[in-house]
Design a protein around this motif. Structure first.
Motif, PDB file in Angstrom:
ATOM      1  N   ASP A  24       0.826  -1.204   0.000  1.00 23.18           N
ATOM      2  CA  ASP A  24       0.000   0.000   0.000  1.00 23.18           C
ATOM      3  C   ASP A  24       0.862   1.257   0.000  1.00 23.18           C
ATOM      4  O   ASP A  24       0.572   2.221  -0.707  1.00 23.18           O
ATOM      5  N   PHE A  25       1.935   1.256   0.777  1.00 19.75           N
ATOM      6  CA  PHE A  25       2.849   2.398   0.814  1.00 19.75           C
ATOM      7  C   PHE A  25       3.460   2.621  -0.565  1.00 19.75           C
ATOM      8  O   PHE A  25       3.482   3.746  -1.067  1.00 19.75           O
ATOM      9  N   ALA A  82      -5.095  14.086  -0.062  1.00 19.11           N
ATOM     10  CA  ALA A  82      -5.884  13.093   0.681  1.00 19.11           C
ATOM     11  C   ALA A  82      -6.715  12.218  -0.260  1.00 19.11           C
ATOM     12  O   ALA A  82      -6.780  11.000  -0.084  1.00 19.11           O
ATOM     13  N   ALA A  83      -7.337  12.826  -1.248  1.00 19.94           N
ATOM     14  CA  ALA A  83      -8.162  12.063  -2.194  1.00 19.94           C
ATOM     15  C   ALA A  83      -7.298  11.130  -3.045  1.00 19.94           C
ATOM     16  O   ALA A  83      -7.678   9.982  -3.299  1.00 19.94           O
ATOM     17  N   LEU A  84      -6.150  11.618  -3.477  1.00 20.21           N
ATOM     18  CA  LEU A  84      -5.242  10.791  -4.271  1.00 20.21           C
ATOM     19  C   LEU A  84      -4.792   9.571  -3.472  1.00 20.21           C
ATOM     20  O   LEU A  84      -4.800   8.450  -3.968  1.00 20.21           O
ATOM     21  N   LEU A  85      -4.434   9.784  -2.208  1.00 20.08           N
ATOM     22  CA  LEU A  85      -3.987   8.673  -1.364  1.00 20.08           C
ATOM     23  C   LEU A  85      -5.120   7.708  -1.063  1.00 20.08           C
ATOM     24  O   LEU A  85      -4.914   6.495  -1.030  1.00 20.08           O
ATOM     25  N   LYS A  86      -6.311   8.223  -0.844  1.00 21.43           N
ATOM     26  CA  LYS A  86      -7.462   7.349  -0.563  1.00 21.43           C
ATOM     27  C   LYS A  86      -7.692   6.391  -1.722  1.00 21.43           C
ATOM     28  O   LYS A  86      -7.949   5.202  -1.527  1.00 21.43           O
ATOM     29  N   LEU A  89      -4.783   3.814  -1.662  1.00 17.60           N
ATOM     30  CA  LEU A  89      -4.747   2.912  -0.514  1.00 17.60           C
ATOM     31  C   LEU A  89      -5.915   1.936  -0.483  1.00 17.60           C
ATOM     32  O   LEU A  89      -5.767   0.807  -0.029  1.00 17.60           O
ATOM     33  N   GLY A  90      -7.074   2.366  -0.893  1.00 16.39           N
ATOM     34  CA  GLY A  90      -8.227   1.471  -0.894  1.00 16.39           C
ATOM     35  C   GLY A  90      -9.071   1.567   0.365  1.00 16.39           C
ATOM     36  O   GLY A  90      -8.798   2.344   1.276  1.00 16.39           O
ATOM     37  N   TYR A 110      -3.832   8.469   7.551  1.00 14.09           N
ATOM     38  CA  TYR A 110      -4.651   7.287   7.316  1.00 14.09           C
ATOM     39  C   TYR A 110      -4.238   6.200   8.299  1.00 14.09           C
ATOM     40  O   TYR A 110      -3.068   6.102   8.670  1.00 14.09           O
ATOM     41  N   VAL A 111      -5.196   5.370   8.712  1.00 12.74           N
ATOM     42  CA  VAL A 111      -4.890   4.233   9.586  1.00 12.74           C
ATOM     43  C   VAL A 111      -5.453   2.959   8.976  1.00 12.74           C
ATOM     44  O   VAL A 111      -6.475   2.974   8.282  1.00 12.74           O
ATOM     45  N   HIS A 112      -4.763   1.875   9.258  1.00  9.27           N
ATOM     46  CA  HIS A 112      -5.203   0.549   8.832  1.00  9.27           C
ATOM     47  C   HIS A 112      -4.994  -0.388  10.019  1.00  9.27           C
ATOM     48  O   HIS A 112      -3.864  -0.718  10.349  1.00  9.27           O
ATOM     49  N   PRO A 113      -6.089  -0.783  10.693  1.00 10.29           N
ATOM     50  CA  PRO A 113      -5.938  -1.637  11.875  1.00 10.29           C
ATOM     51  C   PRO A 113      -5.679  -3.093  11.494  1.00 10.29           C
ATOM     52  O   PRO A 113      -6.171  -3.593  10.492  1.00 10.29           O
ATOM     53  N   HIS A 114      -4.855  -3.732  12.311  1.00 13.51           N
ATOM     54  CA  HIS A 114      -4.595  -5.166  12.237  1.00 13.51           C
ATOM     55  C   HIS A 114      -4.889  -5.703  13.634  1.00 13.51           C
ATOM     56  O   HIS A 114      -5.172  -4.929  14.544  1.00 13.51           O
TER      57      HIS A 114
END
Length: 159
Positions: A24-25, A82-86, A89-90, A110-114
């Protein structure tokens, strides 16, 4: 053949969420490069810095990645970072903080929980400088820090 076997062994040892966050990065960085016609600078010894961060934090932070872009002053006036990254990233990533001002400065977190970890992707554009940082953090340490950042910094032995 040996290189492929080594790559397979390494991939088996790494946790899947970290590999996913890495992909994703890389996609986020590629999106910024493509959309804004900027290029990521090579930062010497960033892998060593990431390892030192992991050790110094007692394992609370790992997998730090940083992308700093040259020629970032070329970002178009209406650029929506922000929109470009969204888009890059998905849906598994959530935008938690977005700021922008009349000078064109922008920040997005942005956060992505695991399971017990949280991956953060922080993008910042100000004064012609654009940076993207990704860090994989222990969720409990992050929660305590967010609750009391100054106190947590003064009393790290309470971990």
């Amino acid at each position: 053949m040996i290189r492929a076997l080594g790559t397979c062994c390494l991939a088996a040892l790494l946790p899947l969420p970290l590999l996913h966050a890495d992909r994703d990065f890389n996609e986020a960085v590629a999106s910024v490069e493509s959309a804004y016609h900027v290029h990521r600078q090579h930062i010497p010894l960033i892998g060593l810095a990431s390892f030192c961060t992991h050790v110094a934090s007692g394992g609370a932070i790992k997998g730090v990645r940083i992308a700093v872009f040259d020629d970032a002053a070329k970002l178009p006036a209406g650029a929506d970072l922000a929109a470009l990254l969204k888009e890059a990233l998905g849906s598994q990533w959530s935008l938690t903080v977005e700021t922008r001002n009349s000078k064109g400065e922008q920040d997005a977190v942005y956060v992505h929980p695991h399971a017990r970890r949280m991956t953060l992707l922080i993008a910042s554009y100000a004064a012609g400088e654009l940076s993207i940082v990704r860090a994989d953090m222990d969720a409990e340490h992050l929660r305590r820090w967010m609750h009391d950042p100054a106190g947590h910094a003064r009393h790290p032995e309470t971990d």
